[in-house]
Write a protein that holds these residues in place. Sequence first.
Motif, PDB file in Angstrom:
ATOM      1  N   THR A 254      43.176  41.939  49.105  1.00  0.00           N
ATOM      2  CA  THR A 254      42.575  42.795  48.030  1.00  0.00           C
ATOM      3  C   THR A 254      43.650  43.318  47.079  1.00  0.00           C
ATOM      4  N   TYR A 257      44.838  40.615  44.773  1.00  0.00           N
ATOM      5  CA  TYR A 257      43.908  40.335  43.665  1.00  0.00           C
ATOM      6  C   TYR A 257      43.933  41.212  42.620  1.00  0.00           C
ATOM      7  N   LEU A 261      45.385  39.341  39.603  1.00  0.00           N
ATOM      8  CA  LEU A 261      44.288  38.785  38.824  1.00  0.00           C
ATOM      9  C   LEU A 261      43.898  39.804  37.788  1.00  0.00           C
ATOM     10  N   GLN A 262      43.696  40.907  38.192  1.00  0.00           N
ATOM     11  CA  GLN A 262      43.039  42.299  37.302  1.00  0.00           C
ATOM     12  C   GLN A 262      44.180  42.870  36.659  1.00  0.00           C
ATOM     13  N   THR A 316      34.206  37.426  41.042  1.00  0.00           N
ATOM     14  CA  THR A 316      35.348  36.842  40.734  1.00  0.00           C
ATOM     15  C   THR A 316      35.263  35.513  39.948  1.00  0.00           C
ATOM     16  N   THR A 317      34.321  34.676  40.234  1.00  0.00           N
ATOM     17  CA  THR A 317      34.207  33.545  39.186  1.00  0.00           C
ATOM     18  C   THR A 317      33.956  33.865  37.828  1.00  0.00           C
ATOM     19  N   ASN A 319      34.459  37.079  36.408  1.00  0.00           N
ATOM     20  CA  ASN A 319      35.504  37.941  36.194  1.00  0.00           C
ATOM     21  C   ASN A 319      34.702  39.417  35.809  1.00  0.00           C
ATOM     22  N   ILE A 324      31.745  42.444  41.577  1.00  0.00           N
ATOM     23  CA  ILE A 324      32.778  42.591  42.584  1.00  0.00           C
ATOM     24  C   ILE A 324      32.574  43.929  43.472  1.00  0.00           C
ATOM     25  N   GLN A 403      47.161  31.999  42.017  1.00  0.00           N
ATOM     26  CA  GLN A 403      46.038  32.616  41.641  1.00  0.00           C
ATOM     27  C   GLN A 403      44.632  32.119  42.389  1.00  0.00           C
ATOM     28  N   VAL A 407      42.247  33.854  45.211  1.00  0.00           N
ATOM     29  CA  VAL A 407      40.618  34.293  44.880  1.00  0.00           C
ATOM     30  C   VAL A 407      40.188  33.491  46.271  1.00  0.00           C
ATOM     31  N   TYR A 410      40.187  36.023  48.995  1.00  0.00           N
ATOM     32  CA  TYR A 410      39.554  37.181  48.686  1.00  0.00           C
ATOM     33  C   TYR A 410      38.024  36.915  48.696  1.00  0.00           C
ATOM     34  N   ALA A 411      37.541  35.762  48.165  1.00  0.00           N
ATOM     35  CA  ALA A 411      36.013  35.492  48.130  1.00  0.00           C
ATOM     36  C   ALA A 411      35.528  34.350  48.950  1.00  0.00           C
TER      37      ALA A 411
END
Length: 442
Positions: A254, A257, A261-262, A316-317, A319, A324, A403, A407, A410-411
């Motif tokens: 988490t 991510y 990524l964020q 996540t796909t 964004n 989420i 990256q 994902v 996480y997903a």
Amino acid sequence: MQQAPWQTKWPERISYGMSDAADNLVFQMMTTYLLFFYTDVYGLSASSAAILFIVARLADVVESLIIGLMIDRTHSKWGKSRPFFLWYALPYVAFAVLTFVTPPFGATGKLVWAYVTYLGLGFFYTAVNLPITSILPTLSQNTKELTLLGVVRQFGGSDVQIIVAVFTLPLVAYFGQGNQQKGFLLTIAVFGGISLILIWNTFFQVKERFTNPEHAHQSWSAVWQMLKQNQPWLVMSVVILLYWLTTAIKNQTTIYYFKYLQNDEGLVPWANAFTFASLIGVVLIIHSAGRWGKKRTMLGGMGLGLIGQAILALGTTLNVLPLIFTGTLVNAIGNGLIIGLVSIMIADTIRYGATLGIQAEGILASTDDFGVNVGLGLGGLITAGLFHLSGYAANQTQNLATQHMIVLNYAWLPLLLYLVMILVLLLYDDHRIQAALTKERE
């Protein structure tokens, strides 16, 4: 046929529930932030952390069995499980604090320190956590009361689990003032002090009432024969392992991510805040288990967990943060139903074992800690190992492969594991338990 009368009162029930809260003050920091601490704060490489986690979990496999056997062989005026809260609370907290110390050593010295402290923490965690499960069937013979006690336990544990997930990073920032090494150390010291008080309180407040001397302290060969016949226990062992494998992979990823990524580490407490919804699932257990049964209730929780994880994966796909967070909330409700029933259903397998002539709550309850430890270890190994293979570099912009790995962890991997959990739980034979307990009471 009448149920046995209720034996516990609310002070004892709350104290029992607070035992899990106490353990989770440390445990949640370990599952959610220790990998991040080791790679981004302490200074270990992802590959070193991966090897450490798998070694620790291999050790924990043996430790769970050892502690379980120790409980079954314990003779004391306090009972079999209860003394462990008194004996091992202080070393548990001490090793928790030492695990988050960053010594002024070289690379080799720091790695050795990590091994010694983390392995010690794992042993003493098992020593204070396993008795929470093993003592449950000795507190009462009333099925509804055991369900209530299990719910109270999980409510306490989930409360603290969420508090730690949400407030750890703000506390690290507050205590550290820019120094994360200091911040993590002072945060775990505060959590550890509270944990110590709560564990000792459990020792003084709970009471073992139902231990059958004729069925307790049996030979290992007799216990082994019972284990092979206890099909519900075997199924629950696999379910627990899969649940904690899923939890470890997702929770440990988490922070990565949102940081990479964020590009906003500050979103982590917000994301974790939605896991408060797990309390909804825990509270629903009393009604749903009474109406539909424990197995169907847990299957419902797994279904909700799967749906929530699918929404999160879609988020996540695309964004899209609201998706989420919505997925996290729905997933958390399902998780509350699952984890809230684990100790209750393990207690059922212990009572079923007693109908086979063996009361071995220590070794049967060890499956809970065994699943936790192996699941967390494999989760840590998978996460750290994939990061290493993809070229993860701490505190830098991550390459595209890393990256994708973040994902995936996480997903998508948790989504697959929820499906596997459902298939395994379908094998759980709750009718066998009910028939045996009914026959015993006749």
